[in-house]
Scaffold this active site. Structure first.
Site, PDB file in Angstrom:
ATOM      1  N   TRP A 137       0.734  -1.310  -0.222  1.00 13.89           N
ATOM      2  CA  TRP A 137       0.045   0.064  -0.169  1.00 13.89           C
ATOM      3  C   TRP A 137       0.849   1.338   0.030  1.00 13.89           C
ATOM      4  O   TRP A 137       1.698   1.073   0.872  1.00 13.89           O
ATOM      5  CB  TRP A 137      -0.965   0.034   1.287  1.00 13.89           C
ATOM      6  CG  TRP A 137      -1.830   1.177   1.349  1.00 13.89           C
ATOM      7  CD1 TRP A 137      -2.425   1.614   0.434  1.00 13.89           C
ATOM      8  CD2 TRP A 137      -2.065   2.080   2.730  1.00 13.89           C
ATOM      9  NE1 TRP A 137      -3.538   2.709   1.081  1.00 13.89           N
ATOM     10  CE2 TRP A 137      -2.966   2.959   2.403  1.00 13.89           C
ATOM     11  CE3 TRP A 137      -1.414   1.769   3.998  1.00 13.89           C
ATOM     12  CZ2 TRP A 137      -3.313   3.761   3.142  1.00 13.89           C
ATOM     13  CZ3 TRP A 137      -1.851   2.837   4.847  1.00 13.89           C
ATOM     14  CH2 TRP A 137      -2.649   3.754   4.543  1.00 13.89           C
ATOM     15  N   ASP A 216      -1.532  -4.851   9.468  1.00 13.49           N
ATOM     16  CA  ASP A 216      -2.342  -3.969   8.804  1.00 13.49           C
ATOM     17  C   ASP A 216      -3.837  -4.664   8.376  1.00 13.49           C
ATOM     18  O   ASP A 216      -3.709  -5.600   7.468  1.00 13.49           O
ATOM     19  CB  ASP A 216      -1.917  -3.293   7.659  1.00 13.49           C
ATOM     20  CG  ASP A 216      -2.649  -2.299   6.911  1.00 13.49           C
ATOM     21  OD1 ASP A 216      -3.737  -2.371   7.260  1.00 13.49           O
ATOM     22  OD2 ASP A 216      -2.217  -1.583   6.141  1.00 13.49           O
ATOM     23  N   LYS A 253     -13.440  -0.571   4.443  1.00  9.88           N
ATOM     24  CA  LYS A 253     -13.874  -1.498   3.416  1.00  9.88           C
ATOM     25  C   LYS A 253     -15.261  -2.361   4.019  1.00  9.88           C
ATOM     26  O   LYS A 253     -15.958  -2.607   3.467  1.00  9.88           O
ATOM     27  CB  LYS A 253     -12.618  -2.332   3.157  1.00  9.88           C
ATOM     28  CG  LYS A 253     -11.396  -1.643   2.726  1.00  9.88           C
ATOM     29  CD  LYS A 253     -11.732  -0.719   1.416  1.00  9.88           C
ATOM     30  CE  LYS A 253     -10.744  -0.149   0.915  1.00  9.88           C
ATOM     31  NZ  LYS A 253      -9.898   0.874   1.667  1.00  9.88           N
TER      32      LYS A 253
END
Length: 407
Positions: A137, A216, A253
């Site tokens: 990311w 993460d 999300k």
């Protein structure tokens, strides 16, 4: 004519910084007036009509919290939200039963990672090195380097798959005592996750080198449709191997709460007393950054997690999203096979999560945008959620043409 003389500016030595590439993709897409345009750049879920989807569970929760008020939250955030998030992520684990988990509400996953990095420094952990995957990311390197950590990239992806051998060899050669950023599931941007056996080898190396895991966890539940299944790596490291760790969570999300910036940072400590110390440190670093986190999204998420009827609906919502993404993967792959697009595209269906890593070149990406109005990240990552029955064939044909026409 103005002849005013201004003193030398304190900004004369400043260097212009290019805009974030992902946000620029969205900006360019929105400015495009062509009706055929396709946006597979942004990491946001879209429904079968290409529209933002407010989860039914979130709609239900919003009705419940409609009159919740607008007072400041505590520095650590809404306690009910933190507690329910910790119960969700650490369900059944010894660390939860033994009260060894410190938590603090954060500004989504980015804020969770920021607080994790700041807290590790404030705790005098001795950690100076942070290991990330290459690719990863885009914000990982910026976040941790901005906090003064030395950031090292470990090779992760090759020929459409997780390059386990290169990754594990690089991990073995990395400095002992480093923090390692681990994608709990749905690796961003590749969609390639380690198998459970590979996770075990990664954990063994980290244990031997006294490395600190930072999970993460932006896609728990979104990946497989089941939070418990997606959290397997956390359970293995924390529950089976007894690692201390940080787990950074986001509901952007999994609940579609992108703009509410709803997240939690946690630390698993070796004792309840140390967990309380980490709570005090998290409170301190939160105060030094945003002071108190926003409360509206936290109220929504807490209501979703804590109301049995709504939690049941959320479980179904996760299956709806993950199933649609898996279905679009298959449809894209099938279309490329029918078109006999040069190359092996099986990685599209082998990858998981929101993203697919196409592996096409920068020139092909530009060609797609210029000729077909297809917008994607310059890494060749695509958001599978941006595809639907109305545009997947168009996208596949555009991709086929780009691969054939631009070498």
């Amino acid at each position: 004519m103005d002849s005013t003389q201004y003193p030398p500016s304190v900004f004369n030595a400043a260097t212009y910084i290019a805009p974030d590439s992902i946000f620029k993709v969205t900006k360019d897409y929105l400015a495009d007036t062509d009706p055929r345009k396709v946006n597979v750049g942004a990491g946001t879920y879209r429904d079968e009509n290409g529209k933002p989807w407010i989860l039914p569970s979130v709609r239900m929760a919003k009705e419940v919290v409609a009159n919740a008020g607008h007072e400041y939250s505590p520095i650590l955030g809404l306690k009910l939200f933190r507690d329910r998030t910790v119960e969700l992520a650490f369900q059944g684990m010894k660390a939860l039963k033994e009260d060894r988990i410190a938590s603090c509400q954060s500004l989504s996953g980015t804020g969770a990672l920021l607080l994790a990095g700041l807290a590790l420094k404030k705790a005098e952990s001795g950690i100076t090195e942070v290991l990330i995957t290459e690719p990863t990311w885009s914000n990982h390197e910026l976040l941790f380097s901005s906090m003064g950590y030395n950031v090292t990239k470990l090779p992760y992806y090759k020929a459409g798959a997780f390059d386990f051998r290169s990754y594990i060899d690089a991990l073995k050669s990395a400095p002992s005592g480093a923090a390692v950023i681990l994608h709990t599931c749905a690796h961003n941007p590749t969609g390639c996750d380690p198998s459970q056996e590979q996770w075990k080898e990664i954990a063994a190396v980290m244990k031997k080198k006294t490395m600190f895991p930072v999970f993460d966890s932006a896609y728990l539940g979104f990946n497989s449709g089941v939070v418990y299944d997606d959290a397997w790596a956390i359970r293995y490291f924390v529950d089976e191997l007894g690692f201390e760790a940080s787990v950074c969570l986001s509901f952007a999300k999994s609940m579609g709460l992108y703009g509410e910036r709803v997240g939690v940072v946690t630390f698993v400590a070796s004792s309840s007393e140390l967990a309380q110390t980490m709570v005090s440190i998290l409170e301190n670093v939160q105060r030094a950054t945003v002071s108190t986190p926003p409360i509206y999204g936290a109220n929504i998420a807490a209501t979703v997690l804590g109301t049995p009827e709504i939690a049941k609906q959320w479980a179904q919502d996760l299956i709806t999203m993950s199933s649609r993404v898996k279905g679009m993967r298959q449809k894209l792959f099938d279309a490329l096979v029918r078109l006999q697009t040069p190359g092996d595209w099986s990685h599209i269906v082998k990858q998981t999560g929101m993203f697919g890593y196409t592996g096409i070149s920068s020139a092909q990406i530009v060609y797609l945008q210029d000729k077909y109005h297809v917008y994607m990240a310059n890494t060749s990552r695509i958001s599978i959620a941006g595809l639907n029955d109305s545009n997947v064939e168009y996208f596949a044909k555009a991709l086929d043409d780009a691969v054939r026409s631009v070498k």
